[in-house]
Every structure is written in structure tokens, then in C-alpha cells.
Motif scaffolding. Structure first.
Motif, PDB file in Angstrom:
ATOM      1  N   GLU A 191       0.814  -1.207   0.000  1.00 59.04           N
ATOM      2  CA  GLU A 191       0.000   0.000   0.000  1.00 59.04           C
ATOM      3  C   GLU A 191       0.851   1.262   0.000  1.00 59.04           C
ATOM      4  OE1 GLU A 191      -2.990  -0.291   3.122  1.00 59.04           O
ATOM      5  OE2 GLU A 191      -4.342  -0.976   1.531  1.00 59.04           O
ATOM      6  N   GLY A 192       2.091   1.164   0.394  1.00 56.20           N
ATOM      7  CA  GLY A 192       2.921   2.353   0.398  1.00 56.20           C
ATOM      8  C   GLY A 192       4.258   2.121   1.075  1.00 56.20           C
ATOM      9  N   LEU A 193       5.064   3.173   1.081  1.00 60.92           N
ATOM     10  CA  LEU A 193       6.395   3.130   1.677  1.00 60.92           C
ATOM     11  C   LEU A 193       6.582   4.386   2.519  1.00 60.92           C
ATOM     12  CD1 LEU A 193       9.252   1.789   1.769  1.00 60.92           C
ATOM     13  CD2 LEU A 193       9.832   3.271  -0.156  1.00 60.92           C
ATOM     14  N   LYS A 194       6.993   4.193   3.750  1.00 65.11           N
ATOM     15  CA  LYS A 194       7.331   5.310   4.633  1.00 65.11           C
ATOM     16  C   LYS A 194       8.850   5.431   4.657  1.00 65.11           C
ATOM     17  CE  LYS A 194       3.533   5.040   7.956  1.00 65.11           C
ATOM     18  NZ  LYS A 194       3.243   4.862   9.399  1.00 65.11           N
ATOM     19  N   LYS A 195       9.368   6.441   4.002  1.00 63.46           N
ATOM     20  CA  LYS A 195      10.809   6.680   3.968  1.00 63.46           C
ATOM     21  C   LYS A 195      11.282   7.246   5.305  1.00 63.46           C
ATOM     22  CE  LYS A 195      13.021   6.519   0.675  1.00 63.46           C
ATOM     23  NZ  LYS A 195      13.900   5.452   0.206  1.00 63.46           N
ATOM     24  N   PHE A 196      12.435   6.788   5.772  1.00 61.44           N
ATOM     25  CA  PHE A 196      13.045   7.281   7.012  1.00 61.44           C
ATOM     26  C   PHE A 196      12.043   7.224   8.170  1.00 61.44           C
ATOM     27  CE2 PHE A 196      16.979   9.879   5.757  1.00 61.44           C
ATOM     28  CZ  PHE A 196      17.204   9.098   4.637  1.00 61.44           C
ATOM     29  N   ALA A 197      11.263   6.169   8.249  1.00 62.39           N
ATOM     30  CA  ALA A 197      10.198   6.061   9.245  1.00 62.39           C
ATOM     31  C   ALA A 197      10.714   5.690  10.626  1.00 62.39           C
ATOM     32  CB  ALA A 197       9.169   5.035   8.784  1.00 62.39           C
ATOM     33  N   TYR A 198      11.888   5.093  10.703  1.00 58.76           N
ATOM     34  CA  TYR A 198      12.399   4.567  11.960  1.00 58.76           C
ATOM     35  C   TYR A 198      13.868   4.925  12.068  1.00 58.76           C
ATOM     36  CZ  TYR A 198      12.558   1.128  15.762  1.00 58.76           C
ATOM     37  OH  TYR A 198      12.676   0.510  16.982  1.00 58.76           O
ATOM     38  N   PHE A 199      14.300   5.348  13.239  1.00 58.86           N
ATOM     39  CA  PHE A 199      15.692   5.721  13.449  1.00 58.86           C
ATOM     40  C   PHE A 199      16.236   4.934  14.633  1.00 58.86           C
ATOM     41  CE2 PHE A 199      19.099   8.457  15.081  1.00 58.86           C
ATOM     42  CZ  PHE A 199      19.827   8.648  13.918  1.00 58.86           C
ATOM     43  N   LEU A 200      17.254   4.133  14.390  1.00 64.37           N
ATOM     44  CA  LEU A 200      17.850   3.317  15.439  1.00 64.37           C
ATOM     45  C   LEU A 200      19.336   3.146  15.157  1.00 64.37           C
ATOM     46  CD1 LEU A 200      17.371   1.500  17.957  1.00 64.37           C
ATOM     47  CD2 LEU A 200      17.011  -0.394  16.379  1.00 64.37           C
ATOM     48  N   ASP A 201      20.114   3.261  16.199  1.00 63.92           N
ATOM     49  CA  ASP A 201      21.569   3.084  16.092  1.00 63.92           C
ATOM     50  C   ASP A 201      22.177   3.971  15.017  1.00 63.92           C
ATOM     51  OD1 ASP A 201      21.503   1.181  18.124  1.00 63.92           O
ATOM     52  OD2 ASP A 201      21.168  -0.469  16.708  1.00 63.92           O
ATOM     53  N   GLY A 202      21.707   5.206  14.932  1.00 66.44           N
ATOM     54  CA  GLY A 202      22.266   6.167  13.982  1.00 66.44           C
ATOM     55  C   GLY A 202      21.892   5.923  12.534  1.00 66.44           C
ATOM     56  N   LYS A 203      20.881   5.092  12.295  1.00 66.78           N
ATOM     57  CA  LYS A 203      20.520   4.737  10.919  1.00 66.78           C
ATOM     58  C   LYS A 203      19.002   4.838  10.728  1.00 66.78           C
ATOM     59  CE  LYS A 203      20.564   0.687   7.921  1.00 66.78           C
ATOM     60  NZ  LYS A 203      20.908  -0.720   7.832  1.00 66.78           N
ATOM     61  N   TYR A 204      18.603   5.419   9.602  1.00 63.19           N
ATOM     62  CA  TYR A 204      17.188   5.468   9.240  1.00 63.19           C
ATOM     63  C   TYR A 204      16.801   4.196   8.493  1.00 63.19           C
ATOM     64  CZ  TYR A 204      17.017  10.433  10.343  1.00 63.19           C
ATOM     65  OH  TYR A 204      17.066  11.627  10.984  1.00 63.19           O
TER      66      TYR A 204
END
Length: 92
Positions: free
Chosen positions: A67-80
Motif C-alpha cells: 500500500e505504500g512506503l514510509k521513507k526514514f520512518a524509523y531511526f535506530l543506532d544512527g541509521k534510518y
């Protein structure tokens, strides 16, 4: 509850690494889908990390569609990380 959303379930699941690649995730997914349909839901939605190819493939095999893509939706350990949005609709 949220009026107008009673037909929809939201799925979130994960397996400890020691229990992956044994068919447990697929069995769990099938049980959840069966339970959702029995409860009366007509839509199940989820989000999966775009780099989790095995899980995304399992969901597609179960009938979930993109249905879609959330870009940069999660940030963990210095990485999106991006999230893929998927849904399964009950076909009457």
C-alpha cells in the motif's frame, strides 16, 4: 474504539532469531489471519522494514499487498530505516 475502524486489525509480530526459518512465523501468521476473519475483520494491515526481505516475502505469499512506503520512518543506532505498508483484505 475508533468509529469506522472496527473492521480493521493491525498486525505486529516478530520472532526471536533462534526460532526463525522453522515455519513458526508462517503458522503464527495463518493463525492470526484465521482469528481476524473469525472475529469479523475485513482488513488486516501491517508495516515491515524494507530490508526484512524474508518477512515481506512471507506476507506477500499470504496475500498481503503493498500500500505504500514510509521513507526514514524509523531511526535506530544512527541509521534510518524505511517501512513498507501492507494490507490483506477479506475476499467475501
Amino acid at each position: 474504539g475508533c468509529v469506522g475502524f472496527e473492521h480493521c486489525g493491525r498486525l505486529g509480530m516478530g520472532l526471536h532469531p533462534d526460532y526463525r526459518s522453522q515455519g513458526i512465523g508462517r503458522r503464527l501468521l495463518n493463525a492470526v489471519i484465521d482469528s481476524c476473519w473469525a472475529y469479523g475483520y475485513t482488513r488486516i494491515e501491517l508495516e515491515v522494514f524494507s530490508d526484512n526481505i524474508i518477512a515481506a516475502h512471507m506476507y506477500r505469499q499470504a496475500g498481503f499487498h503493498l500500500e505504500g512506503l514510509k521513507k526514514f520512518a524509523y531511526f535506530l543506532d544512527g541509521k534510518y530505516r524505511d517501512l513498507i505498508m501492507m494490507a490483506l483484505l477479506r475476499q467475501e
